[in-house]
Motif scaffolding. Structure first.
Motif, PDB file in Angstrom:
ATOM      1  N   ALA A  87      -3.587   1.505  -4.274  1.00  0.00           N
ATOM      2  CA  ALA A  87      -3.236   2.411  -3.074  1.00  0.00           C
ATOM      3  C   ALA A  87      -1.976   2.031  -2.386  1.00  0.00           C
ATOM      4  O   ALA A  87      -1.006   2.856  -1.552  1.00  0.00           O
ATOM      5  N   ASN A  88      -1.488   0.584  -2.275  1.00  0.00           N
ATOM      6  CA  ASN A  88      -0.229   0.072  -1.713  1.00  0.00           C
ATOM      7  C   ASN A  88       0.058  -1.198  -1.960  1.00  0.00           C
ATOM      8  O   ASN A  88      -1.076  -1.907  -2.423  1.00  0.00           O
ATOM      9  N   GLY A  89       0.985  -1.877  -1.453  1.00  0.00           N
ATOM     10  CA  GLY A  89       1.413  -3.162  -1.976  1.00  0.00           C
ATOM     11  C   GLY A  89       0.531  -4.213  -1.009  1.00  0.00           C
ATOM     12  O   GLY A  89       0.095  -5.161  -1.842  1.00  0.00           O
ATOM     13  N   LEU A  90       0.132  -4.039   0.079  1.00  0.00           N
ATOM     14  CA  LEU A  90      -0.617  -4.921   0.793  1.00  0.00           C
ATOM     15  C   LEU A  90      -1.997  -5.088   0.110  1.00  0.00           C
ATOM     16  O   LEU A  90      -2.561  -6.283  -0.157  1.00  0.00           O
ATOM     17  N   GLU A  91      -2.643  -3.762  -0.231  1.00  0.00           N
ATOM     18  CA  GLU A  91      -3.889  -4.110  -0.815  1.00  0.00           C
ATOM     19  C   GLU A  91      -3.836  -4.757  -2.386  1.00  0.00           C
ATOM     20  O   GLU A  91      -4.898  -5.232  -2.680  1.00  0.00           O
ATOM     21  N   ALA A  92      -2.545  -4.213  -2.955  1.00  0.00           N
ATOM     22  CA  ALA A  92      -2.664  -5.058  -4.162  1.00  0.00           C
ATOM     23  C   ALA A  92      -2.621  -6.655  -4.249  1.00  0.00           C
ATOM     24  O   ALA A  92      -3.254  -7.385  -4.908  1.00  0.00           O
ATOM     25  N   ILE A  93      -2.246  -7.246  -2.839  1.00  0.00           N
ATOM     26  CA  ILE A  93      -2.087  -8.739  -2.596  1.00  0.00           C
ATOM     27  C   ILE A  93      -3.436  -8.940  -2.506  1.00  0.00           C
ATOM     28  O   ILE A  93      -4.206  -9.981  -2.890  1.00  0.00           O
ATOM     29  N   VAL A  94      -4.357  -8.525  -1.531  1.00  0.00           N
ATOM     30  CA  VAL A  94      -5.612  -8.551  -1.132  1.00  0.00           C
ATOM     31  C   VAL A  94      -6.533  -8.413  -2.493  1.00  0.00           C
ATOM     32  O   VAL A  94      -7.482  -9.563  -2.645  1.00  0.00           O
ATOM     33  N   ASN A 113       9.255 -16.560   6.167  1.00  0.00           N
ATOM     34  CA  ASN A 113      10.208 -15.550   6.849  1.00  0.00           C
ATOM     35  C   ASN A 113       9.761 -14.187   5.694  1.00  0.00           C
ATOM     36  O   ASN A 113      10.767 -13.366   5.968  1.00  0.00           O
ATOM     37  N   THR A 114       8.681 -14.240   5.442  1.00  0.00           N
ATOM     38  CA  THR A 114       8.323 -12.959   4.512  1.00  0.00           C
ATOM     39  C   THR A 114       8.037 -11.832   5.565  1.00  0.00           C
ATOM     40  O   THR A 114       8.039 -11.888   6.744  1.00  0.00           O
ATOM     41  N   TYR A 115       7.919 -10.431   4.733  1.00  0.00           N
ATOM     42  CA  TYR A 115       7.666  -9.606   5.696  1.00  0.00           C
ATOM     43  C   TYR A 115       5.961  -9.698   6.000  1.00  0.00           C
ATOM     44  O   TYR A 115       5.171 -10.325   5.265  1.00  0.00           O
ATOM     45  N   ILE A 116       5.673  -9.089   7.029  1.00  0.00           N
ATOM     46  CA  ILE A 116       4.172  -9.461   7.550  1.00  0.00           C
ATOM     47  C   ILE A 116       2.937  -9.043   6.689  1.00  0.00           C
ATOM     48  O   ILE A 116       2.016  -9.792   6.494  1.00  0.00           O
ATOM     49  N   ALA A 117       3.224  -8.029   5.840  1.00  0.00           N
ATOM     50  CA  ALA A 117       2.124  -7.717   4.768  1.00  0.00           C
ATOM     51  C   ALA A 117       1.689  -8.705   3.709  1.00  0.00           C
ATOM     52  O   ALA A 117       0.589  -8.965   3.584  1.00  0.00           O
ATOM     53  N   SER A 118       2.688  -9.974   3.281  1.00  0.00           N
ATOM     54  CA  SER A 118       2.140 -10.846   2.738  1.00  0.00           C
ATOM     55  C   SER A 118       1.018 -11.789   3.417  1.00  0.00           C
ATOM     56  O   SER A 118       0.409 -11.952   2.881  1.00  0.00           O
ATOM     57  N   GLU A 185       2.681 -13.705  -7.351  1.00  0.00           N
ATOM     58  CA  GLU A 185       4.178 -13.247  -7.094  1.00  0.00           C
ATOM     59  C   GLU A 185       3.729 -11.915  -5.944  1.00  0.00           C
ATOM     60  O   GLU A 185       3.302 -11.043  -6.206  1.00  0.00           O
ATOM     61  N   ASP A 186       4.690 -12.011  -4.797  1.00  0.00           N
ATOM     62  CA  ASP A 186       4.629 -10.713  -3.974  1.00  0.00           C
ATOM     63  C   ASP A 186       6.032 -10.178  -4.396  1.00  0.00           C
ATOM     64  O   ASP A 186       7.171 -10.612  -4.056  1.00  0.00           O
ATOM     65  N   ALA A 187       5.772  -9.230  -5.340  1.00  0.00           N
ATOM     66  CA  ALA A 187       7.107  -8.607  -5.904  1.00  0.00           C
ATOM     67  C   ALA A 187       7.298  -7.179  -5.307  1.00  0.00           C
ATOM     68  O   ALA A 187       7.948  -6.572  -6.213  1.00  0.00           O
ATOM     69  N   ALA A 188       6.870  -7.015  -4.194  1.00  0.00           N
ATOM     70  CA  ALA A 188       6.866  -5.737  -3.461  1.00  0.00           C
ATOM     71  C   ALA A 188       8.233  -5.245  -3.177  1.00  0.00           C
ATOM     72  O   ALA A 188       8.676  -4.046  -3.076  1.00  0.00           O
ATOM     73  N   GLN A 189       9.418  -6.052  -3.513  1.00  0.00           N
ATOM     74  CA  GLN A 189      10.820  -5.805  -3.179  1.00  0.00           C
ATOM     75  C   GLN A 189      11.669  -6.027  -4.435  1.00  0.00           C
ATOM     76  O   GLN A 189      13.025  -6.074  -4.390  1.00  0.00           O
ATOM     77  N   SER A 190      10.984  -6.432  -5.578  1.00  0.00           N
ATOM     78  CA  SER A 190      11.921  -6.936  -6.820  1.00  0.00           C
ATOM     79  C   SER A 190      11.665  -6.269  -8.172  1.00  0.00           C
ATOM     80  O   SER A 190      11.819  -6.718  -9.096  1.00  0.00           O
ATOM     81  N   PHE A 210       2.859  -5.314  -6.530  1.00  0.00           N
ATOM     82  CA  PHE A 210       4.203  -4.581  -6.141  1.00  0.00           C
ATOM     83  C   PHE A 210       3.638  -3.218  -5.150  1.00  0.00           C
ATOM     84  O   PHE A 210       2.512  -2.980  -5.159  1.00  0.00           O
ATOM     85  N   SER A 211       4.685  -2.971  -4.523  1.00  0.00           N
ATOM     86  CA  SER A 211       4.468  -1.888  -3.605  1.00  0.00           C
ATOM     87  C   SER A 211       5.598  -0.693  -4.008  1.00  0.00           C
ATOM     88  O   SER A 211       6.452  -0.718  -4.507  1.00  0.00           O
ATOM     89  N   PHE A 212       4.835   0.551  -4.053  1.00  0.00           N
ATOM     90  CA  PHE A 212       5.658   1.532  -4.178  1.00  0.00           C
ATOM     91  C   PHE A 212       6.111   2.666  -2.995  1.00  0.00           C
ATOM     92  O   PHE A 212       6.084   3.762  -3.054  1.00  0.00           O
ATOM     93  N   TYR A 213       5.959   1.779  -1.773  1.00  0.00           N
ATOM     94  CA  TYR A 213       6.451   2.543  -0.642  1.00  0.00           C
ATOM     95  C   TYR A 213       7.739   3.285  -0.799  1.00  0.00           C
ATOM     96  O   TYR A 213       8.510   2.649  -1.464  1.00  0.00           O
ATOM     97  N   PRO A 214       8.027   4.392  -0.136  1.00  0.00           N
ATOM     98  CA  PRO A 214       8.801   5.318  -0.465  1.00  0.00           C
ATOM     99  C   PRO A 214      10.209   4.392  -0.526  1.00  0.00           C
ATOM    100  O   PRO A 214      11.394   4.876  -1.306  1.00  0.00           O
ATOM    101  N   ASP A 223       2.619   6.500  -0.285  1.00  0.00           N
ATOM    102  CA  ASP A 223       2.082   5.091  -0.579  1.00  0.00           C
ATOM    103  C   ASP A 223       1.684   4.790  -1.964  1.00  0.00           C
ATOM    104  O   ASP A 223       1.062   5.703  -2.598  1.00  0.00           O
ATOM    105  N   GLY A 224       1.830   3.638  -2.450  1.00  0.00           N
ATOM    106  CA  GLY A 224       1.282   3.267  -3.877  1.00  0.00           C
ATOM    107  C   GLY A 224       1.598   1.795  -4.064  1.00  0.00           C
ATOM    108  O   GLY A 224       2.210   1.104  -3.357  1.00  0.00           O
ATOM    109  N   GLY A 225       1.015   1.373  -4.865  1.00  0.00           N
ATOM    110  CA  GLY A 225       1.032  -0.110  -5.439  1.00  0.00           C
ATOM    111  C   GLY A 225       0.622  -0.398  -6.854  1.00  0.00           C
ATOM    112  O   GLY A 225      -0.080   0.591  -7.601  1.00  0.00           O
TER     113      GLY A 225
HETATM  114  C1  LIG Z   1       6.538  -3.595   1.243  1.00  0.00           C
HETATM  115  C2  LIG Z   1       6.054  -4.895   1.221  1.00  0.00           C
HETATM  116  C3  LIG Z   1       4.713  -5.265   1.075  1.00  0.00           C
HETATM  117  C4  LIG Z   1       3.590  -4.157   1.327  1.00  0.00           C
HETATM  118  O1  LIG Z   1       3.654  -2.979   0.623  1.00  0.00           O
HETATM  119  P1  LIG Z   1       3.001  -1.738   1.203  1.00  0.00           P
HETATM  120  O2  LIG Z   1       2.939  -0.720   0.082  1.00  0.00           O
HETATM  121  O3  LIG Z   1       3.981  -1.173   2.368  1.00  0.00           O
HETATM  122  O4  LIG Z   1       1.440  -1.973   1.622  1.00  0.00           O
HETATM  123  C5  LIG Z   1       4.081  -6.565   0.744  1.00  0.00           C
HETATM  124  N1  LIG Z   1       5.221  -7.511   0.796  1.00  0.00           N
HETATM  125  C6  LIG Z   1       6.577  -7.291   0.812  1.00  0.00           C
HETATM  126  C7  LIG Z   1       7.362  -8.347   0.708  1.00  0.00           C
HETATM  127  C8  LIG Z   1       7.005  -6.110   1.167  1.00  0.00           C
HETATM  128  O5  LIG Z   1       8.350  -5.830   1.193  1.00  0.00           O
END
Ligand SMILES: *Cc1c(COP(=O)(O)O)cnc(C)c1O
Length: 397
Positions: A87-94, A113-118, A185-190, A210-214, A223-225
C-alpha cells in the motif's frame, strides 16, 4: 542566523509555519514550481485512460492481474527475483521487519537524518531505531560509525539511499557479514540508482522497500509501495502478511496487515516504469547543469557522485548557513523550494525519548539544507532561470 532549536530542545514550529505562509503568498507569480505533478502525469494521460477503461470493464480492483504484472515488471527492472506490491513505502518497511522477525527491543541501525518514515516503521514493530550520523558529502549513513553502534540486540542495518544516491553498500555488506546482521534498504527515494556493476537499488540487501508516493521518481496517482528481494521464503511471507496474514481465504497464519496495492495504481505504475530511466537521465542532466553553473560563495552544492548512475537525483539539495534568507529570496523570484527536512527525527515531539541525543552533523544539515526544483518536466529555460537567480543571490552582511 537565529538558532532553530529552542533551549528545551524542541523545535521552533512557529518559524517553520512562517516559511510555509511565504510560499503560499507567491503562488500567483510562480515561475518554477518545486514539482509539477500535473505536468509529470499528463504525459501519460491517454495510456492511463485506456488502462482505466480496461480495469473498469474487468470489475477487479485489488491484487489482480495488473498487480501481478507490475510486480513482475518491477522485479525485472530492479534485477531481483521477486517483488511484492503493497500500500505504501512505510508499510513496505514494516512488512520487511515483520517478515525478518524483528521484535520488541531489537535494534535497527539507521541514518539519523532520514525521512521520518524509516524511523516510524522501526517503532511500529516495537524495535528501537539506533540513530547514526551521516557522512556530510553524500548525506548517507557514515559507515565508519556503524560498528560502534552494534550491540547484542542489533538485528539489522537499514541504509537509506537519501535524496536518490546509493549508500556505501559494499562497506555495509562487509559489516553486516562480520556481525551476522540483515540489511534492509530504504530505497524510497532511489528507484533506478545503480552501481558500477549494474546492480540497482533494491538488489543490494536482504530486502528493499520502495515508495510510489506521487512525488517519488516513480510515483503513482495515489499511494503505493513495493518490496524487492531475492529470498523466496521472505517474499512468500510478505505476500501473506500484506493480506491479513492469510494465504488461503479465511485461514490466518500470522497476525497480518491490510497493505495491498490497487489494480489501477499497479497499471499506472507499469506504464510509468517504462519511462523511469529516461526521467532519471533528465534529472541527471539538470543536476549536471546546476553543479557546473551555479557559482555562489554562500552556497555549497551537493558533491557529484564518483559513478553518475549511482544517483537518481530525487532531490537536489544544497547547503547554506543563510538557508531561510535564500529561500525567501528564491520565493520572491517565483522559485519554489522545499526543506528536506526541517526537523530531524530525534528532535520531533513524537520522539521525546530522543530529544536529548546529540547528533551535531544531523542537526546542522537540517538547519542548512534547501532543495531546488528538479524534475523530468522542467524546461531548460526554467533550469537556467534557477541558476541565474542563485548566481545573483547576495547576503546582506
Ligand atoms: C517517502 C519515503 C518513505 C515512505 O513512503 P510512503 O509511501 O510515503 O509511506 C520512506 N522512506 C523514505 C526515505 C521516503 O522518502
Amino acid at each position: 542566523m537565529q538558532p532553530l532549536l529552542k533551549e528545551n530542545n524542541c523545535f521552533n514550529y512557529a518559524k517553520i509555519e512562517k516559511l510555509f505562509i511565504l510560499k503560499e503568498m507567491v503562488e500567483t507569480s510562480l515561475k518554477v514550481p518545486f514539482l509539477d505533478l500535473q505536468k509529470v502525469n499528463s504525459r501519460f494521460q491517454d495510456q492511463f485512460q485506456d488502462t482505466l477503461s480496461a480495469i473498469l470493464d474487468s470489475g477487479w480492483f485489488i491484487l489482480g492481474d495488473k498487480v501481478e504484472a507490475f510486480e513482475k515488471d518491477f522485479a525485472e527492472y530492479c534485477g531481483v527475483k521477486h517483488s511484492v506490491a503493497v500500500a505504501n513505502g512505510l508499510e513496505a518497511i514494516v512488512l520487511i521487519l515483520k517478515a525478518l522477525n524483528v521484535e520488541k527491543g531489537d535494534e535497527i541501525i539507521v541514518p539519523a537524518n532520514t525521512y521520518i518514515a524509516s524511523i516510524l516503521a522501526i517503532s511500529q514493530v516495537g524495535a528501537i531505531p539506533i540513530l547514526c550520523e551521516p557522512e556530510e558529502n553524500s548525506f548517507n549513513i557514515n559507515t565508519l560509525l556503524i560498528e560502534e553502534k552494534i550491540t547484542q540486540r542489533t538485528k539489522a542495518i537499514m541504509p537509506v539511499h537519501l535524496y536518490g544516491q546509493l549508500a556505501d553498500m559494499a562497506e555495509i555488506y562487509n559489516i553486516a557479514k562480520k556481525w551476522k546482521l540483515s540489511i534492509i534498504e530504504d530505497a524510497a527515494q532511489s528507484h533506478g540508482a545503480s552501481k558500477e556493476n549494474g546492480k540497482k537499488a533494491g538488489n543490494l540487501s536482504d530486502a528493499a522497500a520502495f515508495s510510489f508516493y506521487p512525488g517519488k521518481n516513480l510515483g503513482a496517482l495515489g499511494d503505493g509501495g513495493a518490496i524487492t528481494t531475492n529470498d523466496h521464503s521472505l517474499m512468500e511471507k510478505i505476500k501473506i502478511l500484506r493480506n491479513y496474514g492469510s494465504k488461503f481465504k479465511y485461514e490466518n497464519l500470522y497476525k497480518g496487515f491490510n497493505s495491498r496495492l490497487d489494480e489501477i495504481q499497479a497499471a499506472f505504475l507499469s506504464i510509468k516504469l517504462q519511462y523511469l530511466d529516461q526521467d532519471n537521465q533528465r534529472r541527471r542532466e539538470i543536476a549536471e547543469i546546476y553543479t557546473n553553473t551555479i557559482k555562489n560563495k554562500h552556497i555549497r552544492l551537493p558533491k557529484k557522485p564518483a559513478f553518475t548512475k549511482s544517483h537518481v537525483w530525487h532531490l537536489f539539495v544544497l547547503r547554506t548557513i543563510n538557508r531561510d534568507d535564500l529561500q525567501k529570496f528564491l520565493t520572491s523570484k517565483g522559485i519554489q523550494t522545499v526543506v528536506h527536512y526541517p526537523i530531524p527525527p530525534h528532535k520531533q515531539r513524537a520522539y521525546s525519548e530522543f530529544n536529548n541525543l546529540e547528533l551535531p552533523i544531523t542537526e546542522r544539515i537540517h538547519k542548512e539544507v534547501l532543495s531546488l526544483p528538479i524534475s523530468p518536466v522542467m524546461s531548460n529555460e526554467q533550469v537556467q532561470y534557477v541558476v541565474d537567480c542563485l548566481n545573483e543571490y547576495k547576503v546582506n552582511e
